[in-house]
Write a protein that holds these residues in place. Sequence first.
Motif, PDB file in Angstrom:
ATOM      1  N   UNK A   2      -7.976   2.649  -7.895  1.00  0.00           N
ATOM      2  CA  UNK A   2      -8.041   3.935  -6.684  1.00  0.00           C
ATOM      3  C   UNK A   2      -9.517   4.132  -6.614  1.00  0.00           C
ATOM      4  N   UNK A   3      -9.727   4.440  -5.514  1.00  0.00           N
ATOM      5  CA  UNK A   3     -11.251   4.821  -5.344  1.00  0.00           C
ATOM      6  C   UNK A   3     -10.930   6.097  -4.035  1.00  0.00           C
ATOM      7  N   UNK A   4     -10.568   7.190  -4.604  1.00  0.00           N
ATOM      8  CA  UNK A   4     -10.255   8.339  -3.481  1.00  0.00           C
ATOM      9  C   UNK A   4     -11.606   9.186  -3.850  1.00  0.00           C
ATOM     10  N   UNK A   5     -12.366   9.290  -2.614  1.00  0.00           N
ATOM     11  CA  UNK A   5     -13.775  10.210  -2.357  1.00  0.00           C
ATOM     12  C   UNK A   5     -14.499   9.778  -3.665  1.00  0.00           C
ATOM     13  N   UNK A   6     -14.680   8.430  -3.781  1.00  0.00           N
ATOM     14  CA  UNK A   6     -15.553   8.007  -5.089  1.00  0.00           C
ATOM     15  C   UNK A   6     -15.842   6.671  -4.810  1.00  0.00           C
ATOM     16  N   UNK A   7     -16.646   6.166  -5.716  1.00  0.00           N
ATOM     17  CA  UNK A   7     -17.059   4.635  -5.670  1.00  0.00           C
ATOM     18  C   UNK A   7     -16.618   3.979  -6.957  1.00  0.00           C
TER      19      UNK A   7
END
Length: 101
Positions: free
Chosen positions: A15-20
């Motif tokens: 998961x990459x929600x609002x992030x790297x």
Amino acid sequence: MNATHAAPAAPVRIAANYQVTKRLGNWTTAREFRVRAHRGHAVLDLRSPHLEAGEITVDVELDHAMLKLLVPDSAVIDNWDLRRAQRERGFPTVDDQARTA
């Protein structure tokens, strides 16, 4: 019968929600991945010598996000089932251009 069959391993979920989110180096031996990203970036390194030759499946769902796959130079990428969602505001997508050609 006493034959035992190994159950297929569950896909590795990224998961990459609002992030790297980065998975680099020798981080897995899995053959199946699910990547979900919303306004984020995901980087998956699939060049590990621990990964045996053969098919690797990456199920992707991106929303205003980016997925970068790092693969060996000899890798063959099959993107036949790749679908692009219609963009808002009437801008054409790659699929729209292919349909009119």
